[in-house]
Write an enzyme that holds these catalytic residues in place. Structure first.
Site, PDB file in Angstrom:
ATOM      1  N   SER A   8     -10.710  -1.344   4.110  1.00  0.00           N
ATOM      2  CA  SER A   8      -9.857  -1.384   5.303  1.00  0.00           C
ATOM      3  C   SER A   8      -9.363   0.017   5.643  1.00  0.00           C
ATOM      4  O   SER A   8      -8.763   0.685   4.809  1.00  0.00           O
ATOM      5  CB  SER A   8      -8.657  -2.301   5.059  1.00  0.00           C
ATOM      6  OG  SER A   8      -9.113  -3.624   4.901  1.00  0.00           O
TER       7      SER A   8
ATOM      8  N   GLU B  22      -4.675   3.331   6.242  1.00  0.00           N
ATOM      9  CA  GLU B  22      -4.529   3.071   4.806  1.00  0.00           C
ATOM     10  C   GLU B  22      -5.316   4.141   4.051  1.00  0.00           C
ATOM     11  O   GLU B  22      -4.912   4.594   2.983  1.00  0.00           O
ATOM     12  CB  GLU B  22      -5.091   1.674   4.491  1.00  0.00           C
ATOM     13  CG  GLU B  22      -5.044   1.325   3.013  1.00  0.00           C
ATOM     14  CD  GLU B  22      -5.474  -0.109   2.744  1.00  0.00           C
ATOM     15  OE1 GLU B  22      -5.161  -1.003   3.545  1.00  0.00           O
ATOM     16  OE2 GLU B  22      -6.129  -0.324   1.712  1.00  0.00           O
TER      17      GLU B  22
ATOM     18  N   ARG C 258       0.824  -1.229   0.000  1.00  0.00           N
ATOM     19  CA  ARG C 258       0.000   0.000   0.000  1.00  0.00           C
ATOM     20  C   ARG C 258       0.852   1.272   0.000  1.00  0.00           C
ATOM     21  O   ARG C 258       0.481   2.283   0.624  1.00  0.00           O
ATOM     22  CB  ARG C 258      -0.956   0.050   1.203  1.00  0.00           C
ATOM     23  CG  ARG C 258      -1.863  -1.119   1.334  1.00  0.00           C
ATOM     24  CD  ARG C 258      -2.871  -1.229   0.198  1.00  0.00           C
ATOM     25  NE  ARG C 258      -3.673  -2.419   0.415  1.00  0.00           N
ATOM     26  CZ  ARG C 258      -3.344  -3.624  -0.051  1.00  0.00           C
ATOM     27  NH1 ARG C 258      -2.287  -3.794  -0.824  1.00  0.00           N
ATOM     28  NH2 ARG C 258      -4.094  -4.672   0.203  1.00  0.00           N
TER      29      ARG C 258
HETATM   30  C1  LIG Z   1     -15.661  -2.181   0.101  1.00  0.00           C
HETATM   31  C2  LIG Z   1     -14.230  -1.808  -0.200  1.00  0.00           C
HETATM   32  C3  LIG Z   1     -13.273  -2.817  -0.343  1.00  0.00           C
HETATM   33  C4  LIG Z   1     -11.942  -2.490  -0.603  1.00  0.00           C
HETATM   34  N1  LIG Z   1     -11.040  -3.498  -0.764  1.00  0.00           N
HETATM   35  C5  LIG Z   1      -9.749  -3.192  -1.050  1.00  0.00           C
HETATM   36  C6  LIG Z   1      -8.783  -4.246  -1.243  1.00  0.00           C
HETATM   37  O1  LIG Z   1      -9.079  -5.425  -1.178  1.00  0.00           O
HETATM   38  N2  LIG Z   1      -7.505  -3.886  -1.509  1.00  0.00           N
HETATM   39  C7  LIG Z   1      -7.122  -2.593  -1.590  1.00  0.00           C
HETATM   40  O2  LIG Z   1      -5.935  -2.337  -1.855  1.00  0.00           O
HETATM   41  N3  LIG Z   1      -8.015  -1.601  -1.419  1.00  0.00           N
HETATM   42  C8  LIG Z   1      -9.307  -1.854  -1.160  1.00  0.00           C
HETATM   43  N4  LIG Z   1     -10.198  -0.834  -0.968  1.00  0.00           N
HETATM   44  C9  LIG Z   1      -9.737   0.561  -1.001  1.00  0.00           C
HETATM   45  C10 LIG Z   1      -9.781   1.231  -2.375  1.00  0.00           C
HETATM   46  O3  LIG Z   1     -10.778   0.639  -3.200  1.00  0.00           O
HETATM   47  C11 LIG Z   1      -8.428   1.186  -3.096  1.00  0.00           C
HETATM   48  O4  LIG Z   1      -7.427   1.852  -2.348  1.00  0.00           O
HETATM   49  C12 LIG Z   1      -8.510   1.799  -4.495  1.00  0.00           C
HETATM   50  O5  LIG Z   1      -7.318   1.533  -5.175  1.00  0.00           O
HETATM   51  C13 LIG Z   1      -8.748   3.315  -4.465  1.00  0.00           C
HETATM   52  O6  LIG Z   1      -9.067   3.715  -5.780  1.00  0.00           O
HETATM   53  P1  LIG Z   1      -9.963   4.991  -6.072  1.00  0.00           P
HETATM   54  O7  LIG Z   1     -10.047   5.151  -7.533  1.00  0.00           O
HETATM   55  O8  LIG Z   1     -11.239   4.933  -5.341  1.00  0.00           O
HETATM   56  O9  LIG Z   1      -9.023   6.129  -5.459  1.00  0.00           O
HETATM   57  P2  LIG Z   1      -9.424   7.346  -4.523  1.00  0.00           P
HETATM   58  O10 LIG Z   1      -9.961   6.840  -3.234  1.00  0.00           O
HETATM   59  O11 LIG Z   1     -10.247   8.324  -5.259  1.00  0.00           O
HETATM   60  O12 LIG Z   1      -7.980   7.978  -4.246  1.00  0.00           O
HETATM   61  C14 LIG Z   1      -7.024   7.267  -3.450  1.00  0.00           C
HETATM   62  C15 LIG Z   1      -5.675   7.993  -3.544  1.00  0.00           C
HETATM   63  O13 LIG Z   1      -5.175   7.883  -4.876  1.00  0.00           O
HETATM   64  C16 LIG Z   1      -4.893   9.170  -5.415  1.00  0.00           C
HETATM   65  N5  LIG Z   1      -5.195   9.123  -6.851  1.00  0.00           N
HETATM   66  C17 LIG Z   1      -6.371   8.806  -7.434  1.00  0.00           C
HETATM   67  N6  LIG Z   1      -6.248   8.841  -8.773  1.00  0.00           N
HETATM   68  C18 LIG Z   1      -4.964   9.201  -9.044  1.00  0.00           C
HETATM   69  C19 LIG Z   1      -4.220   9.412 -10.248  1.00  0.00           C
HETATM   70  N7  LIG Z   1      -4.767   9.255 -11.448  1.00  0.00           N
HETATM   71  N8  LIG Z   1      -2.923   9.746 -10.128  1.00  0.00           N
HETATM   72  C20 LIG Z   1      -2.341   9.899  -8.922  1.00  0.00           C
HETATM   73  N9  LIG Z   1      -2.987   9.736  -7.752  1.00  0.00           N
HETATM   74  C21 LIG Z   1      -4.284   9.383  -7.817  1.00  0.00           C
HETATM   75  C22 LIG Z   1      -5.821  10.116  -4.657  1.00  0.00           C
HETATM   76  O14 LIG Z   1      -5.337  11.441  -4.684  1.00  0.00           O
HETATM   77  C23 LIG Z   1      -5.771   9.505  -3.259  1.00  0.00           C
HETATM   78  O15 LIG Z   1      -4.610   9.905  -2.580  1.00  0.00           O
HETATM   79  C24 LIG Z   1     -11.555  -1.131  -0.711  1.00  0.00           C
HETATM   80  C25 LIG Z   1     -12.523  -0.114  -0.587  1.00  0.00           C
HETATM   81  C26 LIG Z   1     -13.841  -0.440  -0.337  1.00  0.00           C
HETATM   82  C27 LIG Z   1     -14.852   0.665  -0.226  1.00  0.00           C
END
Ligand SMILES: Cc1cc2nc3c(=O)[nH]c(=O)nc-3n(C[C@H](O)[C@H](O)[C@H](O)COP(=O)(O)OP(=O)(O)OC[C@H]3O[C@@H](n4cnc5c(N)ncnc54)[C@H](O)[C@@H]3O)c2cc1C
Length: 299
Positions: free
Chosen positions: A221, A291, A172
């Site tokens: 998480s 996280e 992460r």
């Molecule tokens: C029900 C549920 C289950 C989940 N299970 C997992 C799992 O199993 N494993 C896991 O790792 N995560 C999990 N997550 C967390 C999350 O889905 C991940 O961290 C995911 O990768 C975040 O993606 P996002 O597009 O929603 O990013 P966001 O939440 O919108 O952003 C996250 C971070 O990334 C940055 N960011 C976004 N886009 C860009 C870009 N293009 N360039 C640079 N920085 C950027 C943002 O500024 C922020 O700092 C879960 C979440 C939920 C709600």
């Protein structure tokens, strides 16, 4: 509020004073001064060039790992939801995908193309850009295990191709060139049996539904797992399941999830995060690190 965006030949969508609660999976967060959804990579570069030099920038995927505070975000949010979502198979092993591609679609695209390794993406409810920024992973797979190269953009709108080795990645955690954001990636998988990969995706999703409160507003998480242990185990052992502050509660189903029961403010969730950290430190002697990313201004 929406503003037409055709001045200076920009083709994307600009919204002003847009509530971030509509764009985060916790369904909380105050307004962003402005939010831009680019039409494509070139339009994104043009928009970035048009901004004042010191404009604060924040990049948003699907907001599935974000706690945006109640007074929102000053400056400009770049939202990739519904944008930069093209996917192409380059050759036998490689896929090029835009940072706005959903991880679930990426997993399905791999299985349909008889590529294996990307099944874990199916359970990550975010976009590829967010997965690259977080090194998202599940069931033993991690995003950067499959990255060959990425295209980034900087605040001047300059696009750059960078090799995976230019980024230092761990659980992460991703460290690379400062002030560059992800536009697309080339991912490399193995060739294999797509039907088996699709079955594996179904199994992984079933497993999730059994162990996680999927379908309720959460951010997955909240805390990283400490070395050789699980945040959920530590929180459960501290008797915090069901503990509530305002509209935020520690999930009974999975202790590392905090649920918005309907009327939570970001302030409630943040207070609960600190309370859990403090209790686990006091009772188990371990400091949990978040996280989720906590951003924006407090009321
Ligand atoms: C029900 C549920 C289950 C989940 N299970 C997992 C799992 O199993 N494993 C896991 O790792 N995560 C999990 N997550 C967390 C999350 O889905 C991940 O961290 C995911 O990768 C975040 O993606 P996002 O597009 O929603 O990013 P966001 O939440 O919108 O952003 C996250 C971070 O990334 C940055 N960011 C976004 N886009 C860009 C870009 N293009 N360039 C640079 N920085 C950027 C943002 O500024 C922020 O700092 C879960 C979440 C939920 C709600």
């Amino acid at each position: 509020m929406m503003a037409a965006m055709n001045q200076n030949s920009l083709r994307g969508m600009l919204k002003v004073n847009e509530s971030m609660s509509r764009y985060t999976s916790w369904r909380v967060g105050g307004v962003a001064d402005q939010m831009y959804t680019p039409a494509d990579a070139e339009d994104l570069a043009d928009f970035l060039q048009s901004l004042p030099e010191n404009e604060p920038l924040f990049w948003l995927g699907l907001g599935s790992n974000l706690l945006v505070r109640d007074a929102g975000i000053r400056g400009t949010v770049i939202s990739l939801k519904g944008s930069l979502a093209e996917m192409n198979r380059l050759d036998d092993f490689r896929i090029e995908a835009g940072a706005g591609t959903s991880c679930a679609k990426l997993a399905r695209f791999c299985s349909k193309n008889n590529l294996i390794g990307g099944e874990f993406f199916a359970g990550i409810p975010g976009l590829l850009g967010g997965a690259l920024a977080m090194n998202a992973g599940a069931f033993g797979g991690e995003t950067w295990g499959y990255v060959e190269s990425v295209v980034t953009v900087n605040r001047n709108g300059l696009l750059n191709t960078r090799q995976a080795k230019e980024f230092k990645t761990a659980y992460r955690s991703v460290n690379g060139p400062q002030e560059e954001w992800f536009v697309s990636a080339v991912l490399k998988f193995d060739m294999g049996d797509g039907v088996k990969a699709a079955e594996q995706i179904r199994t992984l999703l079933d497993k999730r539904a059994q162990t996680q409160p999927t379908g309720l507003p959460s951010c997955g998480s909240v805390f990283r797992n400490p070395q050789d242990d699980y945040a959920a185990r530590l929180i459960e052992s501290s008797n915090l399941k069901g503990f509530k502050i305002g509209g935020a509660v520690v999930s009974e189903k999975h202790a590392n999830f905090i649920i918005n029961t309907g009327d939570a403010r970001a302030q409630d969730i943040e207070a609960l995060i600190y309370y859990v950290q403090q209790q686990v430190k006091e009772q188990q002697g371990i400091e949990l690190r978040t996280e989720v990313k906590i951003v924006g201004e407090s009321k």
